[in-house]
Design an enzyme around this catalytic site. Sequence first.
Site, mmCIF file in Angstrom:
data_model
loop_
_atom_site.group_PDB
_atom_site.id
_atom_site.type_symbol
_atom_site.label_atom_id
_atom_site.label_comp_id
_atom_site.label_asym_id
_atom_site.label_seq_id
_atom_site.Cartn_x
_atom_site.Cartn_y
_atom_site.Cartn_z
ATOM 1 N N GLY A 1 -1.338 7.195 1.026
ATOM 2 C CA GLY A 1 -2.505 7.198 0.209
ATOM 3 C C GLY A 1 -3.448 6.255 0.514
ATOM 4 N N GLN B 1 -10.919 1.118 0.480
ATOM 5 C CA GLN B 1 -10.452 0.678 1.708
ATOM 6 C C GLN B 1 -11.194 1.192 2.828
ATOM 7 O OE1 GLN B 1 -6.283 2.394 0.511
ATOM 8 N NE2 GLN B 1 -5.864 0.600 1.952
ATOM 9 N N CYS C 1 0.883 -1.573 2.635
ATOM 10 C CA CYS C 1 -0.593 -1.208 2.562
ATOM 11 C C CYS C 1 -1.259 -1.194 3.742
ATOM 12 C CB CYS C 1 -1.163 -2.066 1.503
ATOM 13 S SG CYS C 1 -3.071 -1.613 1.017
ATOM 14 N N LEU C 2 -2.092 -0.107 4.132
ATOM 15 C CA LEU C 2 -2.701 -0.107 5.351
ATOM 16 C C LEU C 2 -3.840 -1.099 5.654
ATOM 17 C CD1 LEU C 2 -3.707 3.986 5.433
ATOM 18 C CD2 LEU C 2 -1.925 2.627 6.763
ATOM 19 N N HIS D 1 -0.726 2.353 -7.038
ATOM 20 C CA HIS D 1 -0.974 1.421 -5.732
ATOM 21 C C HIS D 1 -2.670 1.784 -5.400
ATOM 22 C CE1 HIS D 1 -0.466 -0.305 -1.635
ATOM 23 N NE2 HIS D 1 -1.616 0.103 -1.735
ATOM 24 N N GLU D 2 -3.107 2.887 -5.350
ATOM 25 C CA GLU D 2 -4.374 3.547 -5.216
ATOM 26 C C GLU D 2 -5.470 3.126 -6.480
ATOM 27 O OE1 GLU D 2 -4.606 3.850 -2.152
ATOM 28 O OE2 GLU D 2 -2.596 4.486 -1.797
ATOM 29 N N HIS E 1 -6.456 -0.391 -6.057
ATOM 30 C CA HIS E 1 -7.337 -0.435 -5.026
ATOM 31 C C HIS E 1 -8.584 -0.504 -5.600
ATOM 32 C CE1 HIS E 1 -5.746 -1.257 -1.157
ATOM 33 N NE2 HIS E 1 -4.727 -0.311 -1.096
HETATM 34 CO CO CO Z 1 -3.140 -0.021 -0.024
#
Ligand code: CO
Length: 167
Positions: free
Chosen positions: A46, A51, A93-94, A135-136, A139
């Site tokens: 995701g 991000q 998480c990226l 999660h997204e 963000h």
């Molecule tokens: Co993330």
Amino acid sequence: MPVYKIYTYPESILKHKAKPVHDINDEIQKLVDGMYETMHFASGVGLAATQVGNENAVFVVDVPAENEQRYMFTVINPVLVESSGESSREEGCLSLPGFRVDVKRAERIVIKGFDRNGKDLVIEAQGLLAVAIQHEMDHLNGITLIDKASLLKREAYIKSLKKGSRE
Ligand code: CO
């Protein structure tokens, strides 16, 4: 198509709240294409526009399902309309390389929004897909996993970043 830079903690853009998209134009299409490419390049499930340093309320997911199905889609201006149950999973998480934390989230959710063509979207999700969506959406509200961690865990991660000891 450029692969976007993924902003990582503690860059301040990650704390910004996304703004609703009013016009799903070419610029948004380009953003979505670039987000898919970036997510796949980074092997993520995701990615939120936040991000990649963009303030539009857009996220993409590509979540493998148990039955060899795959949930790959875009949501623009997501709104949570229903949530129930509770489950806890370890997430990464990226934007927080090397960081893992158990997060309690709703087990089942319903969200609404728009797809990349501007069509109304209602998505009912559970399990891993529900986790990814929540999660997204976090963000897009300026919330990352670091905000979900204990003080101890957060401090240990910050220390590891300073040392540059993470892999
Ligand atoms: Co993330």
